[in-house]
Design a protein around this motif. Structure first.
Motif, PDB file in Angstrom:
ATOM      1  N   VAL A 139      54.247  22.744  90.569  1.00 14.64           N
ATOM      2  CA  VAL A 139      54.338  21.712  91.522  1.00 14.64           C
ATOM      3  C   VAL A 139      54.282  20.408  90.760  1.00 14.64           C
ATOM      4  N   LEU A 140      55.098  19.312  91.025  1.00 18.36           N
ATOM      5  CA  LEU A 140      54.999  18.050  90.314  1.00 18.36           C
ATOM      6  C   LEU A 140      54.944  16.955  91.334  1.00 18.36           C
TER       7      LEU A 140
ATOM      8  N   PRO B 119      56.432  14.096  84.649  1.00 20.46           N
ATOM      9  CA  PRO B 119      57.879  15.251  84.860  1.00 20.46           C
ATOM     10  C   PRO B 119      58.215  15.696  83.674  1.00 20.46           C
ATOM     11  N   GLU B 120      57.939  15.092  82.446  1.00 22.16           N
ATOM     12  CA  GLU B 120      58.161  15.543  81.168  1.00 22.16           C
ATOM     13  C   GLU B 120      57.669  17.163  80.920  1.00 22.16           C
ATOM     14  N   ARG B 121      56.105  16.976  81.228  1.00 20.58           N
ATOM     15  CA  ARG B 121      55.409  18.450  81.051  1.00 20.58           C
ATOM     16  C   ARG B 121      55.977  19.269  82.223  1.00 20.58           C
ATOM     17  N   PHE B 122      56.352  18.998  83.287  1.00 17.75           N
ATOM     18  CA  PHE B 122      56.923  19.760  84.127  1.00 17.75           C
ATOM     19  C   PHE B 122      58.183  20.613  83.874  1.00 17.75           C
ATOM     20  N   ASP B 123      58.982  19.482  83.281  1.00 15.07           N
ATOM     21  CA  ASP B 123      60.323  20.298  82.733  1.00 15.07           C
ATOM     22  C   ASP B 123      60.080  21.209  81.639  1.00 15.07           C
ATOM     23  N   ARG B 124      59.214  21.044  80.743  1.00 14.81           N
ATOM     24  CA  ARG B 124      58.999  21.613  79.749  1.00 14.81           C
ATOM     25  C   ARG B 124      58.356  23.130  79.979  1.00 14.81           C
ATOM     26  N   HIS B 125      57.531  22.776  80.875  1.00 12.66           N
ATOM     27  CA  HIS B 125      56.916  24.152  81.466  1.00 12.66           C
ATOM     28  C   HIS B 125      57.840  25.001  82.146  1.00 12.66           C
ATOM     29  N   LEU B 126      58.989  24.594  82.956  1.00 10.98           N
ATOM     30  CA  LEU B 126      59.753  25.341  83.396  1.00 10.98           C
ATOM     31  C   LEU B 126      60.896  25.948  82.470  1.00 10.98           C
ATOM     32  N   GLU B 127      60.952  25.162  81.532  1.00 10.78           N
ATOM     33  CA  GLU B 127      61.796  25.583  80.303  1.00 10.78           C
ATOM     34  C   GLU B 127      61.325  26.660  79.581  1.00 10.78           C
ATOM     35  N   LYS B 128      59.973  26.762  79.419  1.00  7.36           N
ATOM     36  CA  LYS B 128      59.133  27.760  78.644  1.00  7.36           C
ATOM     37  C   LYS B 128      58.921  29.154  79.480  1.00  7.36           C
ATOM     38  N   LEU B 129      59.000  28.841  80.782  1.00  8.00           N
ATOM     39  CA  LEU B 129      59.012  30.123  81.955  1.00  8.00           C
ATOM     40  C   LEU B 129      60.549  30.691  81.567  1.00  8.00           C
ATOM     41  N   GLU B 130      61.435  29.941  81.578  1.00  6.85           N
ATOM     42  CA  GLU B 130      62.941  30.533  81.674  1.00  6.85           C
ATOM     43  C   GLU B 130      63.080  31.044  80.248  1.00  6.85           C
ATOM     44  N   TYR B 131      62.620  30.708  79.068  1.00  6.86           N
ATOM     45  CA  TYR B 131      62.911  31.237  77.621  1.00  6.86           C
ATOM     46  C   TYR B 131      62.022  32.430  77.831  1.00  6.86           C
ATOM     47  N   ASN B 132      60.989  32.651  78.208  1.00  8.23           N
ATOM     48  CA  ASN B 132      59.957  33.782  78.073  1.00  8.23           C
ATOM     49  C   ASN B 132      60.201  34.791  78.996  1.00  8.23           C
ATOM     50  N   LYS B 133      61.152  34.419  79.800  1.00  7.44           N
ATOM     51  CA  LYS B 133      61.581  35.401  80.944  1.00  7.44           C
ATOM     52  C   LYS B 133      60.418  35.684  81.924  1.00  7.44           C
ATOM     53  N   LYS B 134      59.305  35.031  81.711  1.00  9.10           N
ATOM     54  CA  LYS B 134      58.185  35.240  82.724  1.00  9.10           C
ATOM     55  C   LYS B 134      58.043  34.463  83.899  1.00  9.10           C
ATOM     56  N   ASN B 135      57.993  34.722  85.306  1.00  9.56           N
ATOM     57  CA  ASN B 135      57.937  34.320  86.279  1.00  9.56           C
ATOM     58  C   ASN B 135      59.394  33.046  86.403  1.00  9.56           C
ATOM     59  N   LYS B 136      60.518  33.655  86.106  1.00 12.10           N
ATOM     60  CA  LYS B 136      61.782  33.069  86.311  1.00 12.10           C
ATOM     61  C   LYS B 136      61.646  32.355  87.724  1.00 12.10           C
TER      62      LYS B 136
END
Length: 74
Positions: free
Chosen positions: A31-32, A54-71
Motif C-alpha cells: 500500500v502507498l 512512491p519511489e520505494r513503493f515502485d522499487r518494492h513492486l519491481e523486486k516482487l516482479e523480478y523475484n517472482k515472489k507474490n506477483k
C-alpha cells in the motif's frame, strides 16, 4: 487468489477496498499513501508492506516482479 497493490490507503473509501479484497479471498501485498496513520489496514492485512514514498513503493513492486515472489495481479 489474486495479489493487489493499492495506492491511497488512507482515503475515505480505502476500508471498503480492504474489506472487498479480504472478503473475496485475495491478498493485499503493498500500500502507498503519504499519510501514514492507517490503523485500520492492520486489522485486515497485518503483513502488508506500507510505503509513504512512491519511489520505494515502485522499487518494492519491481523486486516482487523480478523475484517472482507474490506477483502483483492488480
Amino acid at each position: 487468489m489474486k495479489n493487489f497493490a493499492l495506492i491511497g490507503g488512507s482515503g475515505f473509501i480505502a476500508p471498503r477496498h480492504f474489506k472487498a479484497i479480504k472478503d473475496t479471498g485475495n491478498n493485499l501485498i503493498a500500500v502507498l499513501d503519504p499519510f501514514d496513520s492507517v490503523g485500520i489496514l492492520d486489522s485486515f492485512f497485518p503483513n502488508v508492506d506500507f510505503f509513504v514514498e512512491p519511489e520505494r513503493f515502485d522499487r518494492h513492486l519491481e523486486k516482487l516482479e523480478y523475484n517472482k515472489k507474490n506477483k502483483i495481479d492488480y
